[in-house]
Design an enzyme around this catalytic site. Sequence first.
Site, PDB file in Angstrom:
ATOM      1  N   ARG A 151      43.304 -61.415 -30.289  1.00  0.00           N
ATOM      2  CA  ARG A 151      42.168 -60.723 -30.897  1.00  0.00           C
ATOM      3  C   ARG A 151      41.561 -61.468 -32.078  1.00  0.00           C
ATOM      4  NH1 ARG A 151      43.933 -54.375 -31.487  1.00  0.00           N
ATOM      5  NH2 ARG A 151      43.564 -53.719 -29.339  1.00  0.00           N
ATOM      6  N   GLU A 194      49.214 -45.566 -35.364  1.00  0.00           N
ATOM      7  CA  GLU A 194      48.468 -46.620 -36.042  1.00  0.00           C
ATOM      8  C   GLU A 194      48.320 -46.394 -37.542  1.00  0.00           C
ATOM      9  OE1 GLU A 194      44.845 -47.130 -33.873  1.00  0.00           O
ATOM     10  OE2 GLU A 194      45.825 -48.262 -32.283  1.00  0.00           O
ATOM     11  N   SER A 219      50.522 -50.592 -29.387  1.00  0.00           N
ATOM     12  CA  SER A 219      50.090 -49.294 -29.875  1.00  0.00           C
ATOM     13  C   SER A 219      50.714 -48.180 -29.034  1.00  0.00           C
ATOM     14  CB  SER A 219      48.559 -49.192 -29.818  1.00  0.00           C
ATOM     15  OG  SER A 219      47.970 -50.085 -30.729  1.00  0.00           O
ATOM     16  N   LEU A 220      50.950 -48.462 -27.763  1.00  0.00           N
ATOM     17  CA  LEU A 220      51.641 -47.494 -26.899  1.00  0.00           C
ATOM     18  C   LEU A 220      53.079 -47.318 -27.375  1.00  0.00           C
ATOM     19  CD1 LEU A 220      51.513 -45.705 -24.371  1.00  0.00           C
ATOM     20  CD2 LEU A 220      52.252 -47.683 -23.032  1.00  0.00           C
TER      21      LEU A 220
END
Length: 290
Positions: free
Chosen positions: A44, A127, A143-144
């Site tokens: 990212r 988060e 994030s999961l």
Amino acid sequence: AIAVGRDPAPLATEALRGEGATLINAAGERFMLAIDPLAELAPRDIVARAIHTELAAGRGAFLDCREAIGAEFPEKFPTVYQYCRDAGIDPVNEPIPIAPAEHFHMGGVLTDASGRSTLDGLWACGETTSTGAHGANRLASNSLLEAVVFSARAADDIKEHMPDGAVMQPVPTGEVAAGGEPDPAAVTRLRETMTRDVGVVRDRAGLIRALEIIAELEGDCLSTRFRNMLTTARLITAAALARTESRGGHERSDFPGSAETWHRRTFITLEEADAIAAEALSPTVESVFG
């Protein structure tokens, strides 16, 4: 994010790149090919900086889904498709204008493996926390892990440690915080400051300028909600100023390399952030405005 002038900007899911969509500039050039061997599938932070560079250079940045997804777009990605159509864009037949966006900050409330914070009686997960699961970058799939694994651990820990018959006191909802709603103009100024000076690429001058503006906004702040926003902004900015290196999502143009001394997790309190800001804004320090 889809750059169509909306605030907040609608997000274009990363799954589009996973399906083979490419990043191009206004001339139709795939700029990621020259930047990273993984091209559009690079991490990212690398993708965000590349998009930022194209926009800053005036070349524009677009997500081209025409070949990889094409006519299947409405069925495969109905939400993003509707975002585009609402903005007058047909993603089946034309590239989508984009810009880097951030809908969470890296790190957050410090917790242990059971979701306990440093404040007794407060558990956190997801988060909003800093679990160390992401390293120096934000990893989508992790994030999961945060949402499912740590929430289950927190629930088990709460069940184990809350006394039988304990009465929970829910946080009041529907009440306007002290001082009322934030001044929209002040919120806009803060957001523009954070985007410009604490965004994709940072340097000392910009970070100090951001701290000056945050301090100025705090002087006129009457809203508790806006003061919380300013506090978060100060913590992020002070932490970025203190970390004199580049690593993952933290890019300092004045410290482009990674330093071994910073190869660790860092933590910051509001008191420490205030001290960093006070030193940076000291009259003995040359003003970044000259």
